[in-house]
Design a protein around this motif. Structure first.
Motif, PDB file in Angstrom:
ATOM      1  N   SER A 169      56.176  68.824  52.824  1.00 39.90           N
ATOM      2  CA  SER A 169      54.928  68.231  52.336  1.00 39.90           C
ATOM      3  C   SER A 169      53.944  69.295  51.862  1.00 39.90           C
ATOM      4  O   SER A 169      53.224  69.101  50.876  1.00 39.90           O
ATOM      5  CB  SER A 169      54.293  67.346  53.419  1.00 39.90           C
ATOM      6  OG  SER A 169      54.142  68.047  54.632  1.00 39.90           O
ATOM      7  N   GLU A 190      45.303  54.656  53.263  1.00 35.62           N
ATOM      8  CA  GLU A 190      46.689  54.858  52.823  1.00 35.62           C
ATOM      9  C   GLU A 190      47.331  56.079  53.508  1.00 35.62           C
ATOM     10  O   GLU A 190      48.090  56.825  52.900  1.00 35.62           O
ATOM     11  CB  GLU A 190      46.770  54.990  51.295  1.00 35.62           C
ATOM     12  CG  GLU A 190      46.211  53.805  50.519  1.00 35.62           C
ATOM     13  CD  GLU A 190      46.982  52.495  50.710  1.00 35.62           C
ATOM     14  OE1 GLU A 190      47.916  52.472  51.522  1.00 35.62           O
ATOM     15  OE2 GLU A 190      46.644  51.500  50.048  1.00 35.62           O
ATOM     16  N   HIS A 191      47.005  56.258  54.766  1.00 33.50           N
ATOM     17  CA  HIS A 191      47.584  57.332  55.591  1.00 33.50           C
ATOM     18  C   HIS A 191      47.286  58.730  55.035  1.00 33.50           C
ATOM     19  O   HIS A 191      47.930  59.698  55.429  1.00 33.50           O
ATOM     20  CB  HIS A 191      49.112  57.173  55.712  1.00 33.50           C
ATOM     21  CG  HIS A 191      49.551  55.819  56.163  1.00 33.50           C
ATOM     22  ND1 HIS A 191      49.674  55.473  57.489  1.00 33.50           N
ATOM     23  CD2 HIS A 191      49.887  54.706  55.451  1.00 33.50           C
ATOM     24  CE1 HIS A 191      50.079  54.215  57.577  1.00 33.50           C
ATOM     25  NE2 HIS A 191      50.204  53.734  56.360  1.00 33.50           N
ATOM     26  N   THR A 192      46.293  58.835  54.150  1.00 32.61           N
ATOM     27  CA  THR A 192      46.093  60.089  53.422  1.00 32.61           C
ATOM     28  C   THR A 192      44.659  60.591  53.449  1.00 32.61           C
ATOM     29  O   THR A 192      44.426  61.797  53.610  1.00 32.61           O
ATOM     30  CB  THR A 192      46.522  59.922  51.940  1.00 32.61           C
ATOM     31  OG1 THR A 192      47.832  59.330  51.877  1.00 32.61           O
ATOM     32  CG2 THR A 192      46.529  61.251  51.199  1.00 32.61           C
ATOM     33  N   VAL A 244      49.033  65.043  54.141  1.00 32.30           N
ATOM     34  CA  VAL A 244      50.306  64.739  53.489  1.00 32.30           C
ATOM     35  C   VAL A 244      51.408  64.761  54.534  1.00 32.30           C
ATOM     36  O   VAL A 244      51.490  65.693  55.338  1.00 32.30           O
ATOM     37  CB  VAL A 244      50.623  65.745  52.366  1.00 32.30           C
ATOM     38  CG1 VAL A 244      51.989  65.450  51.734  1.00 32.30           C
ATOM     39  CG2 VAL A 244      49.539  65.709  51.297  1.00 32.30           C
ATOM     40  N   TYR A 261      52.058  52.494  46.788  1.00 30.81           N
ATOM     41  CA  TYR A 261      51.337  53.762  46.843  1.00 30.81           C
ATOM     42  C   TYR A 261      51.441  54.482  45.507  1.00 30.81           C
ATOM     43  O   TYR A 261      50.456  55.015  44.981  1.00 30.81           O
ATOM     44  CB  TYR A 261      51.916  54.633  47.961  1.00 30.81           C
ATOM     45  CG  TYR A 261      51.079  55.843  48.296  1.00 30.81           C
ATOM     46  CD1 TYR A 261      50.235  55.847  49.398  1.00 30.81           C
ATOM     47  CD2 TYR A 261      51.115  56.994  47.508  1.00 30.81           C
ATOM     48  CE1 TYR A 261      49.459  56.948  49.714  1.00 30.81           C
ATOM     49  CE2 TYR A 261      50.350  58.099  47.808  1.00 30.81           C
ATOM     50  CZ  TYR A 261      49.518  58.077  48.913  1.00 30.81           C
ATOM     51  OH  TYR A 261      48.745  59.173  49.200  1.00 30.81           O
ATOM     52  N   TRP A 278      48.388  62.560  43.878  1.00 28.32           N
ATOM     53  CA  TRP A 278      47.115  61.846  43.982  1.00 28.32           C
ATOM     54  C   TRP A 278      46.007  62.802  44.420  1.00 28.32           C
ATOM     55  O   TRP A 278      44.930  62.851  43.817  1.00 28.32           O
ATOM     56  CB  TRP A 278      47.271  60.700  44.978  1.00 28.32           C
ATOM     57  CG  TRP A 278      46.168  59.667  44.926  1.00 28.32           C
ATOM     58  CD1 TRP A 278      45.089  59.648  44.085  1.00 28.32           C
ATOM     59  CD2 TRP A 278      46.053  58.501  45.736  1.00 28.32           C
ATOM     60  NE1 TRP A 278      44.310  58.545  44.334  1.00 28.32           N
ATOM     61  CE2 TRP A 278      44.874  57.821  45.346  1.00 28.32           C
ATOM     62  CE3 TRP A 278      46.833  57.974  46.766  1.00 28.32           C
ATOM     63  CZ2 TRP A 278      44.457  56.636  45.956  1.00 28.32           C
ATOM     64  CZ3 TRP A 278      46.416  56.776  47.370  1.00 28.32           C
ATOM     65  CH2 TRP A 278      45.241  56.122  46.966  1.00 28.32           C
ATOM     66  N   SER A 323      54.221  61.901  45.770  1.00 26.40           N
ATOM     67  CA  SER A 323      53.197  60.989  45.243  1.00 26.40           C
ATOM     68  C   SER A 323      51.849  61.237  45.923  1.00 26.40           C
ATOM     69  O   SER A 323      50.796  61.186  45.266  1.00 26.40           O
ATOM     70  CB  SER A 323      53.626  59.525  45.404  1.00 26.40           C
ATOM     71  OG  SER A 323      53.755  59.157  46.766  1.00 26.40           O
ATOM     72  N   GLN A 324      51.867  61.538  47.226  1.00 29.66           N
ATOM     73  CA  GLN A 324      50.622  61.889  47.914  1.00 29.66           C
ATOM     74  C   GLN A 324      49.998  63.138  47.286  1.00 29.66           C
ATOM     75  O   GLN A 324      48.790  63.190  47.012  1.00 29.66           O
ATOM     76  CB  GLN A 324      50.890  62.148  49.393  1.00 29.66           C
ATOM     77  CG  GLN A 324      51.217  60.924  50.221  1.00 29.66           C
ATOM     78  CD  GLN A 324      51.340  61.279  51.692  1.00 29.66           C
ATOM     79  OE1 GLN A 324      52.275  61.958  52.107  1.00 29.66           O
ATOM     80  NE2 GLN A 324      50.385  60.824  52.497  1.00 29.66           N
ATOM     81  N   SER A 328      56.024  52.306  49.434  1.00 27.32           N
ATOM     82  CA  SER A 328      56.124  53.509  48.601  1.00 27.32           C
ATOM     83  C   SER A 328      55.794  53.192  47.149  1.00 27.32           C
ATOM     84  O   SER A 328      55.119  53.967  46.465  1.00 27.32           O
ATOM     85  CB  SER A 328      57.532  54.104  48.696  1.00 27.32           C
ATOM     86  OG  SER A 328      57.800  54.550  50.012  1.00 27.32           O
ATOM     87  N   SER A 351      42.408  65.936  53.209  1.00 31.46           N
ATOM     88  CA  SER A 351      43.484  64.964  53.024  1.00 31.46           C
ATOM     89  C   SER A 351      44.685  65.359  53.878  1.00 31.46           C
ATOM     90  O   SER A 351      44.769  66.478  54.381  1.00 31.46           O
ATOM     91  CB  SER A 351      43.873  64.863  51.550  1.00 31.46           C
ATOM     92  OG  SER A 351      44.212  66.142  51.046  1.00 31.46           O
ATOM     93  N   SER A 370      52.778  69.831  47.918  1.00 30.99           N
ATOM     94  CA  SER A 370      51.322  69.794  47.706  1.00 30.99           C
ATOM     95  C   SER A 370      50.873  71.030  46.939  1.00 30.99           C
ATOM     96  O   SER A 370      50.077  70.933  45.990  1.00 30.99           O
ATOM     97  CB  SER A 370      50.592  69.725  49.049  1.00 30.99           C
ATOM     98  OG  SER A 370      50.881  68.528  49.731  1.00 30.99           O
TER      99      SER A 370
END
Length: 457
Positions: A24, A318-320, A332, A400, A350, A346-347, A397, A330, A28
């Protein structure tokens, strides 16, 4: 609920600290770099990989992980193989394909995934952004009362002990959640004098040769480790919440005369006895807890805006995103039970676009309302708070992905994932080496995803 998103502002570059160089954190860093942000990744170990960087030496770690700062991050054991087929696991533009001279199995060992992450890091030029052997000790707001938050990050160089304090425009927490043991509460646990450990520090079966071992927990690691222990231990006693077990585990128990199934433990006695809920009793040498992990953020000071309550990290939209600290803070990689790498990607996309001003979040009030509705829906479905971040839904998913225009999960990814799960339920001992979806697999491998040109390592 309809979420109203205000107009984005013009593109801008930010200084961003990413905590962790696992899957993650790496994706990122890549997405932030793409958006022109200045990125520093802080990684406590000497290489990339996070959980997938195998750490064989666990002697200095507390056997139950009861220290505030763990010396060992990875919980990967030596024999661990992936539970999902490699085809479903890759990032959107970097398939996890077999490489000549490496582990080419469809369900490869953990080292192969680590090498994939090293390849990803090299191909996308991420290594120069990473500071290795650096542990983050504190993350807190510099200007708590301002609308635009900035963050003080205090880190320690592990070898020299040098302390650095730096201010960043944003922090992305990608520190993982499979390190801090989650332990059950069992009567007599603190008085039991024999060996107790959590699977976090289990690596190989040899230390348990000729022992009577109780494995607590019947999830994936509990089943995997029990299968390995029966080859060397005198007896393995698997303690499960429910005696209604999958057919694959039933086959394994019938096959191995030294593997026994029990209900939960009622109490542990000082003389070494383990008493189960049904009144049965054995004398054990070792208790091995395969009971999962706790989310922990020991470095984060958010003034109560992000807290962990019974393994629920929140409130997070959204868990983020924290409704009151986003987008400068944020997270991830918090969700579990989904196809991880594409979701993390996708996280990351965003977050990167939010920080560059190309998109916006709903208002704080709208995000809080969305979170409240999500919590209520989980409660209505009978899902315990501790499982807040267990998704187990492909549609989530895709939903999101729609926030940022990221492609939905390909149908073949979903089908191959479900096929592997069904096979594992029926054939626990063999599913990683024998499957019946080969026609679909061969068709899948012709998909443009697998034929795209990938930069060479």
């Amino acid at each position: 609920m309809v979420l109203v998103i205000t107009e984005p502002i013009k593109s801008q570059s930010k200084t961003v600290c990413v905590i962790g160089a696992g899957p993650s954190g790496l994706v990122s860093a890549r997405e932030l770099k793409k958006e022109g942000h200045k990125v520093v990744v802080m990684e406590q170990n000497n290489d990339v990989g996070g959980q997938w960087l195998y750490q064989p030496n666990v002697e200095e770690e507390d056997t139950l992980g009861k220290t505030k700062i763990l010396k060992v991050h990875s919980s990967v054991y030596s024999s661990l193989r992936l539970a999902s087929p490699r085809e479903v696991m890759g990032f959107s533009d970097f398939p996890f394909t077999a490489k000549e001279g490496r582990d080419s199995r469809r369900f490869p060992g953990h080292e192969e995934l680590w090498l994939y992450l090293k390849d990803f890091c090299q191909v996308f030029g991420l290594r120069d952004m990473i500071r290795f052997n650096v542990r983050v000790e504190f993350v807190g707001m510099v200007n708590e009362d301002d609308d635009v938050k900035r963050w003080m990050v205090k880190s320690v160089e592990k070898e020299s002990g040098e302390v650095m304090e730096e201010v960043f425009d944003a922090v992305v927490v990608a520190s993982g959640h499979y390190s801090y043991p989650r332990l059950p509460s069992i009567k007599g646990m603190d008085l039991w004098k024999r060996k107790q450990l959590h699977s976090h520090i289990y690596r190989v079966p040899d230390p348990f040769r000729d022992e009577v071992v109780v494995v607590v927990g019947c999830s994936m690691s509990g089943q995997d480790i029990s299968l390995e222990l029966v080859k060397v231990a005198k007896e393995v006693h698997l303690s499960a919440k429910s005696l209604e077990i999958p057919p694959g585990l039933t086959k394994v128990i019938e096959k191995h005369q030294n593997l026994h199934l029990h209900p939960q433990i009622e109490s542990l006695e000082e003389d070494g006895r383990v008493i189960f809920d049904d009144g049965s009793c054995i004398v054990a040498d070792t208790i091995l807890y395969c009971t999962g992990y706790d989310y922990k953020l020991p470095f984060l000071e958010s003034k109560g805006r992000v807290e962990i309550d019974d393994n629920r990290v929140g409130p997070l939209f959204e868990h983020t995103f924290s409704p009151y600290l986003s987008p400068s803070l944020s997270f991830v990689g918090i969700p579990r039970k989904l196809i991880g790498f594409p979701f993390f990607e996708s996280q990351a996309k965003w977050i990167a676009k939010l920080l560059s001003g190309k998109t916006c979040l709903p208002s704080s009030d709208q995000m809080m309302q969305s979170i409240s509705e999500f919590y209520l829906s989980r409660e209505a479905d009978g899902i315990p708070k501790r499982n807040t971040h267990d998704i187990a839904d492909f549609n989530y998913s895709d939903k999101y992905a729609d926030y940022i225009g990221f492609p939905h999960l390909e149908e073949w990814r979903k089908v191959l994932c479900v096929s592997a799960i069904v096979n594992s339920i029926e054939n626990l001992e063999t599913y990683r080496d024998s499957w019946d979806d080969d026609d679909l697999l061969q068709e899948t491998l012709q998909d443009p995803y697998f034929t795209q040109e990938i930069p060479s390592v």
